[in-house]
Each structure stands twice: as C-alpha cells, then as structure tokens.
Design a protein around this motif. Structure first.
Motif, short mmCIF file in Angstrom:
data_model
loop_
_atom_site.label_atom_id
_atom_site.label_comp_id
_atom_site.label_asym_id
_atom_site.label_seq_id
_atom_site.Cartn_x
_atom_site.Cartn_y
_atom_site.Cartn_z
N VAL A 285 -44.90 10.76 34.81
CA VAL A 285 -44.52 11.43 33.55
C VAL A 285 -43.55 12.57 33.85
O VAL A 285 -42.54 12.73 33.15
CB VAL A 285 -45.79 11.96 32.83
CG1 VAL A 285 -45.40 12.87 31.65
CG2 VAL A 285 -46.63 10.79 32.32
N ALA A 286 -43.83 13.36 34.88
CA ALA A 286 -42.96 14.48 35.23
C ALA A 286 -41.56 14.01 35.60
O ALA A 286 -40.57 14.68 35.28
CB ALA A 286 -43.56 15.27 36.39
N VAL B 226 -54.49 19.45 38.40
CA VAL B 226 -53.51 20.45 37.96
C VAL B 226 -52.20 19.74 37.67
O VAL B 226 -51.60 19.14 38.57
CB VAL B 226 -53.31 21.53 39.04
CG1 VAL B 226 -52.25 22.54 38.58
CG2 VAL B 226 -54.63 22.23 39.35
N PRO B 227 -51.73 19.78 36.44
CA PRO B 227 -50.50 19.04 36.10
C PRO B 227 -49.25 19.73 36.64
O PRO B 227 -49.23 20.95 36.80
CB PRO B 227 -50.50 19.03 34.57
CG PRO B 227 -51.27 20.25 34.19
CD PRO B 227 -52.32 20.42 35.26
N PRO B 228 -48.21 18.95 36.92
CA PRO B 228 -46.93 19.56 37.31
C PRO B 228 -46.36 20.36 36.15
O PRO B 228 -46.81 20.27 35.00
CB PRO B 228 -46.04 18.35 37.62
CG PRO B 228 -46.95 17.18 37.72
CD PRO B 228 -48.14 17.49 36.88
N LEU C 63 -61.46 11.15 31.42
CA LEU C 63 -60.18 10.50 31.16
C LEU C 63 -59.26 11.46 30.42
O LEU C 63 -59.70 12.18 29.50
CB LEU C 63 -60.36 9.23 30.34
CG LEU C 63 -60.64 7.93 31.14
CD1 LEU C 63 -61.90 8.07 31.98
CD2 LEU C 63 -60.73 6.73 30.21
N TYR C 64 -58.00 11.45 30.82
CA TYR C 64 -56.98 12.31 30.22
C TYR C 64 -55.75 11.48 29.91
O TYR C 64 -55.47 10.47 30.58
CB TYR C 64 -56.57 13.43 31.18
CG TYR C 64 -57.69 14.32 31.64
CD1 TYR C 64 -57.97 15.51 30.97
CD2 TYR C 64 -58.44 13.99 32.75
CE1 TYR C 64 -59.00 16.35 31.41
CE2 TYR C 64 -59.47 14.81 33.19
CZ TYR C 64 -59.75 15.99 32.52
OH TYR C 64 -60.76 16.81 32.94
N ALA C 65 -55.00 11.94 28.93
CA ALA C 65 -53.64 11.43 28.71
C ALA C 65 -52.68 12.50 29.17
O ALA C 65 -52.81 13.67 28.79
CB ALA C 65 -53.40 11.10 27.24
N ALA C 66 -51.73 12.12 30.01
CA ALA C 66 -50.71 13.06 30.50
C ALA C 66 -49.40 12.77 29.77
O ALA C 66 -48.96 11.62 29.69
CB ALA C 66 -50.51 12.90 32.00
N THR C 67 -48.79 13.81 29.23
CA THR C 67 -47.49 13.70 28.55
C THR C 67 -46.63 14.89 28.94
O THR C 67 -47.12 15.88 29.48
CB THR C 67 -47.64 13.70 27.02
OG1 THR C 67 -48.05 15.01 26.57
CG2 THR C 67 -48.67 12.68 26.55
N LEU C 68 -45.34 14.79 28.66
CA LEU C 68 -44.51 15.98 28.77
C LEU C 68 -44.98 17.01 27.75
O LEU C 68 -45.40 16.66 26.64
CB LEU C 68 -43.04 15.64 28.51
CG LEU C 68 -42.33 14.83 29.60
CD1 LEU C 68 -40.91 14.51 29.16
CD2 LEU C 68 -42.32 15.57 30.93
N THR C 69 -44.92 18.27 28.12
CA THR C 69 -45.33 19.33 27.21
C THR C 69 -44.50 19.30 25.94
O THR C 69 -45.02 19.47 24.83
CB THR C 69 -45.22 20.70 27.90
OG1 THR C 69 -46.03 20.69 29.07
CG2 THR C 69 -45.65 21.81 26.97
#
Length: 304
Positions: free
Chosen positions: A138-139, A156-158, A272-278
């Motif tokens: 995603v990053a 820890v997200p980027p 469970l998580y969903a990762a997206t751009l901020t």
C-alpha cells in the motif's frame, strides 16, 4: 532576462485568439487581469509585445518570437490537464485489493459482491498476499487496500498508511473427530490438551509465539509433532488423527475427519486490519469498500 512560463503562454493565446478578451476567456480570468499581465511582461523584457487595435490585438516581432515558445507551453499545459482528467477518471473506478487467504475466502466475497452491485463499472483486482506484504505494498502504491492479520500488538504502519481495525479472529482447537473430547459439551480449557501431540505453526511466526505463551500459561510444554506455515495443512494433518491444532476460526475449512471446539482462554486470537493510504481521496472506491468490509466483519462477529 527570464520570462515566466505563464507570460509566454499568454502571448501564445493572444496570437491564437486575436484579442485580449478571448485570451482572458481561455485562461479563465478577466480582461483586466490579462492587460496587467501583458504590462508586466513588457516591463520585464523592456520591449512592446502586443499591439492593441479596434479589431483586437496582435503581437509585435518580439511578442511573436516569445509566442513561439509559449505555444509549446500551452500544448504541454493542455496535455497535462487532459492526462490528469483521464488519470482521475481511471482512479475513481480503480480498486486494487490484497488479502491473505482466509480473508480472501471469508471477508472479500460478500464485500466485493456488494461493491459490484453499487459500482458495476468498477475496475477491480485482487491479489493473494501474506500479511507482512500488505502495508509495504500500500505504501508503495502497488495496492489501494490490503487486509492483513496480526497477533498481539498491531503492526506499526509506514508513513502515510493507516490501519483500520476490522475484527478479532479467535483461535479454536481442531481435533480428530474420534477424539475423546470431540463430542464433549462447552468450551475446552487448553490445559486439558497437555498430553496431546500438536500440529503447530512454524517456530518464529507470531502465531506460534502466541501459542507458546498460552501453553506456558496453561502449565505445560506442548509436544510438537509437526510444524507448518498453513492452517489448511494443519487441519489436514489433524484429520489423519496424528495430533491436534490451534486454528483461527476464519481459517476453518471443514476438513474431513476433524471437529473444532472453542477455548475458554481469553486473548487467543489474531486481529484483522485493512491498510490504506491515509489520504485515499484519489481512489474513492477505497472508502466505499472499507465500509463494506466493516459491514461484513460485523456480520461475522455477530454470528460468532
């Protein structure tokens, strides 16, 4: 002498349209603003650039020279606008999703079905990933949304990536269907399985670390007979009768020869998580799909 690109483009537009008013319309500004810009350009280069007349405006020799360069700037400006509009149109329909296997099987299908009903023209793609691949993808702009799992502490997200919690996926014990505890009522204490042979996730994985801590808290060191990276493989081995395994509820596959039982221990789960751009404003389907994932997660949690 350094001419501004906007001044060169203005001269090109005056030459093309033949009047200051028409050039102002093309730029989306007032005629007075164009007059002021021409005056600033003439002061900057120290020479008259535009002739005003009753039938409009024309360029002097100096103005025409500069306009030849301005036409290129205007062309690139129009091409940039057209390209951006096309890109934004494409991004408004695009959704590139990554998910690990259990999420792809349990979470994505109902959410994707709902999204297709609401946005039939959506340009969708789904790729199978491991949880540790999700946030970096995603990053890097390779995925618009990734569904990942984590044990214990959230990752820890980027920078510029946001994690959205979806649900807790509890661990259950999978037993051979002829096991003495297979038909016992109620949830099982992990300690009742102290003498079993175990099929576990490979050492070094966060799931294995959680398992080791849980068995230590239950007062025993498990006899690990087989190790695997796959819950599917673990269930297949349990189906042969050679051991028992802890498997997340979402990963249960109704493998022949197995049954599963809930555990009394609290805290044995993965999240469970969903990762997206901020900032996902360029891809509006991300927000729509994220809302659908929350709905599906709520349904799964409600049925648990």
């Amino acid at each position: 002498m350094l001419m501004e690109p906007g001044q060169l483009r203005l001269l090109a537009l005056i030459e093309r349209h033949g009047s200051l008013a028409a050039a102002a319309t093309a730029l989306g500004v007032t005629a007075a603003a164009v007059t002021q810009q021409v005056a600033r350009a003439e002061r900057a280069c120290g020479a008259p650039l535009v002739r005003r007349g009753p039938r409009g405006a024309s360029l002097t020799v100096a103005g025409a020279l500069l306009a030849t360069h301005g036409h290129g700037i205007d062309r690139h400006t129009r091409e940039a606008g057209t390209g951006l509009a096309a890109l934004l149109g494409e991004l408004s329909l695009r959704l590139r999703i990554g998910a690990f296997q259990a999420a792809a099987l349990r979470l994505l299908p109902p959410a994707l079905t709902a999204l297709r009903h609401r946005h039939a023209d959506a340009d969708l793609s789904v790729v199978d990933i491991t949880s540790d691949q999700g946030m970096p993808a995603v990053a890097a702009g390779e995925l618009d949304l990734a569904v990942i799992a984590a044990w214990d502490e959230p990752p820890v997200p980027p920078e510029h990536v946001t994690l959205h919690p979806l649900l807790a996926d509890p661990m259950v014990v999978v037993l051979p269907d002829d096991h003495p505890l297979a038909s016992a009522g109620g949830a099982l204490d992990l300690a009742r399985l102290r003498d079993e042979a175990w099929v576990t996730i490979i050492a070094g994985h966060a799931a294995r670390a959680q398992f080791d801590r849980a068995t230590a808290a239950a007062g025993f060191t498990p006899k690990v007979r087989f190790q695997t990276a796959s819950y599917d493989v673990a269930q297949a081995l349990v189906g042969t009768g050679i051991g028992v395994a802890l498997v997340s509820r979402l990963a249960l596959s109704a493998t022949p020869g197995t049954v599963h039982r809930e555990l009394t221990e609290r805290g044995l789960h993965r999240r469970l998580y969903a990762a997206t751009l901020t900032d996902a404003s360029l891809t509006p389907l991300v927000g729509a799909f994220l809302a659908l994932l929350h709905d599906v997660a709520g349904d799964i949690t409600g049925k648990a």
